[in-house]
Design a protein around this motif. Structure first.
Motif, mmCIF file in Angstrom:
data_model
loop_
_atom_site.group_PDB
_atom_site.id
_atom_site.type_symbol
_atom_site.label_atom_id
_atom_site.label_comp_id
_atom_site.label_asym_id
_atom_site.label_seq_id
_atom_site.Cartn_x
_atom_site.Cartn_y
_atom_site.Cartn_z
ATOM 1 N N SER A 167 30.363 40.928 29.946
ATOM 2 C CA SER A 167 31.200 42.067 30.307
ATOM 3 C C SER A 167 32.666 41.788 30.009
ATOM 4 O O SER A 167 33.396 42.660 29.531
ATOM 5 C CB SER A 167 31.006 42.401 31.790
ATOM 6 O OG SER A 167 31.706 43.561 32.144
ATOM 7 N N ALA A 168 33.121 40.558 30.282
ATOM 8 C CA ALA A 168 34.529 40.215 30.060
ATOM 9 C C ALA A 168 34.893 40.288 28.581
ATOM 10 O O ALA A 168 35.925 40.865 28.207
ATOM 11 C CB ALA A 168 34.814 38.818 30.603
ATOM 12 N N GLU A 199 36.842 40.353 33.378
ATOM 13 C CA GLU A 199 37.286 41.524 32.613
ATOM 14 C C GLU A 199 38.806 41.627 32.593
ATOM 15 O O GLU A 199 39.413 41.918 31.546
ATOM 16 C CB GLU A 199 36.683 42.785 33.214
ATOM 17 C CG GLU A 199 35.175 42.885 33.054
ATOM 18 C CD GLU A 199 34.587 44.062 33.816
ATOM 19 O OE1 GLU A 199 33.396 44.373 33.588
ATOM 20 O OE2 GLU A 199 35.301 44.669 34.631
ATOM 21 N N ASN A 200 39.434 41.397 33.732
ATOM 22 C CA ASN A 200 40.888 41.501 33.805
ATOM 23 C C ASN A 200 41.581 40.433 32.971
ATOM 24 O O ASN A 200 42.588 40.708 32.302
ATOM 25 C CB ASN A 200 41.350 41.406 35.260
ATOM 26 C CG ASN A 200 41.305 42.740 35.976
ATOM 27 O OD1 ASN A 200 42.116 43.615 35.749
ATOM 28 N ND2 ASN A 200 40.313 42.899 36.843
ATOM 29 N N SER A 221 41.146 41.341 29.255
ATOM 30 C CA SER A 221 41.912 42.541 28.895
ATOM 31 C C SER A 221 43.408 42.311 29.039
ATOM 32 O O SER A 221 44.206 43.061 28.480
ATOM 33 C CB SER A 221 41.485 43.725 29.768
ATOM 34 O OG SER A 221 41.724 43.467 31.130
ATOM 35 N N VAL A 278 34.866 44.122 27.507
ATOM 36 C CA VAL A 278 36.019 44.888 27.962
ATOM 37 C C VAL A 278 37.302 44.391 27.301
ATOM 38 O O VAL A 278 38.166 45.185 26.908
ATOM 39 C CB VAL A 278 36.140 44.810 29.500
ATOM 40 C CG1 VAL A 278 37.434 45.467 29.980
ATOM 41 C CG2 VAL A 278 34.943 45.504 30.155
ATOM 42 N N SER A 281 30.696 51.633 25.324
ATOM 43 C CA SER A 281 31.321 50.788 26.343
ATOM 44 C C SER A 281 30.784 51.110 27.731
ATOM 45 O O SER A 281 30.563 50.207 28.550
ATOM 46 C CB SER A 281 32.847 50.949 26.310
ATOM 47 O OG SER A 281 33.223 52.275 26.654
ATOM 48 N N THR A 318 28.994 37.926 33.611
ATOM 49 C CA THR A 318 30.458 37.953 33.634
ATOM 50 C C THR A 318 31.026 37.727 32.246
ATOM 51 O O THR A 318 31.958 38.427 31.815
ATOM 52 C CB THR A 318 30.995 36.890 34.607
ATOM 53 O OG1 THR A 318 30.531 37.176 35.924
ATOM 54 C CG2 THR A 318 32.518 36.883 34.622
ATOM 55 N N VAL A 370 28.899 48.293 30.170
ATOM 56 C CA VAL A 370 29.417 47.937 31.490
ATOM 57 C C VAL A 370 28.471 48.425 32.590
ATOM 58 O O VAL A 370 28.278 47.748 33.607
ATOM 59 C CB VAL A 370 30.831 48.508 31.685
ATOM 60 C CG1 VAL A 370 31.356 48.210 33.082
ATOM 61 C CG2 VAL A 370 31.781 47.915 30.648
#
Length: 507
Positions: free
Chosen positions: A291-292, A437-438, A441, A295, A407, A288, A411
């Motif tokens: 990836s976070a 990720e949210n 970002s 992104v 990317s 997590t 991912v």
């Protein structure tokens, strides 16, 4: 039963009936009618599996565009609603709240599909998304956009991540799941990058309100397709439907199989599962975070495209949207390269000394690390030092393609790693990853404007390249300590016990 079909067990998480019920000899217990039951999603015709897989991946692509499609007309929106951007990029708030909504729903609502079925959650969320697009189209103030985008982002997180869950529901083995999961990643990445491109085309010819109107039109037109062809793929929900039918016929059904009955305890269990997983599963926590950060840094970088190309080449805002097609092309290239990752992963079985004959889990990350180093970081470095007015625009555009390819590899590697490990609860696991990720970002791109103004185009992009390089190299530690990290995973230990038990039973 294959090991990757097993579910999380224990006092923390709700126990769920296995694929082939241990109670199959009882008339009052719903179960699959043997290993070849045609209603078992694993036994569906291949054509039906692929149709649903592609439909889910297309949904991911379509809904993810909603996140970035509004970024192109932000100058006009700011002018109409008197939003100032002198000191702070306030026009980015509709994207920030969209991502925050996605983080919230991915964490607390997305897991409901695991306990109550993918179809009802998907269709109800789809209709809610259309409803939240209407006030965006007719908004009379900036606050309306900011608030409604939060709820739209929450809907998108559920819809877009459904494809990952569908892959785990339909495809039984790691080999068969690899391509479906890669299609989900392709839709996820290209959808985000295609948003500005589509937004530029609509804004240039129709105006900013039509960015929302067009989404209402195409989402509304496609709803009948999803209603008739988005079948329930969750085996537990299908068994629950059998339980309901048996109950109607007067049979006494085991209460554990009355799966569609919603109560507070079940809702709390479903909603809390991603948090339980991310803080008890070291593998998921590391995945997590990687990836976070990737992104989030990527979103921050792509926000710079408008600043750099308008400053260097005096382009208008629509042209800066079109140039991001290069990122989409790169992501498609990355998806094609991901097939090499698939081969490397399964070839690693011959080198696995811990579990001979089985692929090494960390082999999923080989291409991800290469993509991070040479694609994302290398592309950003090249982009930084080709951002000169005397250098043709095609040079930094090619660099954007490299970043897009890298990317996707990163991912895809993380997602394959997570979905394979947590296939039965891949929705919860991916919910945790999507939340990270949210969040990153949502807030990291808020610093883009001030960073590029303070450091300049070259050094700001170089800083992002250095950060990405560190992020890409950090997972190499998993090759050294991966075995120890996995040994501390409660779920993976349980899965190994199940594998040993099943092997003994087969013998």
């Amino acid at each position: 039963m294959a090991a990757d079909e097993k579910h999380l067990q224990g006092p923390i998480l709700d126990e769920f009936p296995p694929t082939h019920s241990d109670y199959s000899g009882m008339d009052t217990t719903p179960s699959w009618n043997g290993h070849d039951d045609p209603e078992n999603p694993f036994n569906w015709p291949v054509s039906r599996k692929w149709a649903l897989t592609c439909l889910a991946a297309f949904t991911t692509f379509l809904t993810m565009m909603n996140g970035t499609i509004i970024t192109v007309p932000h100058f006009e929106i700011s002018e109409i609603f008197s939003v100032t951007e002198t000191v702070f990029p306030n026009s980015y708030w509709p994207v920030t709240t969209w991502a925050c909504g996605g983080a919230f729903s991915a964490l607390f609502i997305l897991p409901l599909a695991e306990d109550f079925g993918t179809r009802p959650v998907f269709l109800s969320t789809y209709l809610m998304l259309i409803c939240w697009l209407v006030p965006q189209a007719v908004a009379q103030n900036f606050a309306t956009l900011v608030v409604t985008r939060f709820f739209a982002g929450g809907c998108v997180a559920i819809l877009a991540n459904t494809a990952a869950g569908v892959a785990g529901n339909l495809w039984e083995t790691e080999w068969s799941r690899s391509i479906p999961v890669s299609l989900y990643i392709l839709g996820y990445m290209t959808g985000s990058s295609m948003g500005p491109v589509m937004g530029a085309a609509i804004y240039q010819h129709l105006g900013w309100r039509w960015v929302s109107y067009m989404q209402i039109i195409w989402f509304g037109a496609l709803f009948p397709v999803f209603y008739f062809f988005f079948y329930e793929s969750r085996g537990s929900a299908i068994l629950a439907r059998r339980a309901k039918e048996m109950h109607k016929s007067g049979a006494a059904v085991d209460t554990r199989y009355e799966h569609n009955q919603i109560n507070f305890s079940r809702l709390m269990s479903s909603a809390s599962r991603p948090m339980v997983l991310v803080f008890t599963e070291p593998v998921l926590f590391v995945s997590t975070m990687w990836s976070a950060f990737t992104v989030g840094t990527l979103f921050m970088f792509t926000q710079s495209v408008e600043l750099v190309f308008m400053d260097l080449y005096d382009w208008d805002v629509s042209a800066t949207g079109y140039v991001q097609c290069s990122i989409v092309i790169g992501e498609c290239i990355g998806w094609a390269l991901n097939f090499a990752s698939r081969s490397l992963y399964f070839a690693s079985a011959s080198r696995n000394k811990q579990s001979p004959g089985k692929p090494i889990p960390e082999a999923r990350l080989y291409m991800a690390i290469l993509g991070g180093v040479f694609g994302i970081s290398g592309g950003m470095f090249a982009y930084a030092w080709t951002s000169e007015p005397e250098i043709p625009w095609i040079a930094p555009t090619i660099c954007l393609t490299l970043v897009g390819a890298g990317s996707t590899l990163v991912v895809a590697g993380v997602t394959d790693y997570v979905v394979d490990a947590y296939s039965q609860y891949s929705g919860s696991a991916m919910g945790a990853v999507a939340t990270g990720e949210n969040l990153f970002s949502a807030f990291l791109p808020l610093a883009t404007m001030s960073m590029y103004k303070s450091l300049g185009n070259q050094w700001a992009s170089t800083l992002l390249a250095f950060i990405s390089l560190v992020l890409s190299l950090a997972p190499t530690l998993m090759f050294v300590w991966g075995e120890k990290v996995r040994a501390r995973s409660p779920f993976m230990n349980e899965m190994m016990k199940d594998t040993a038990k099943n092997s003994a039973e087969e013998v």
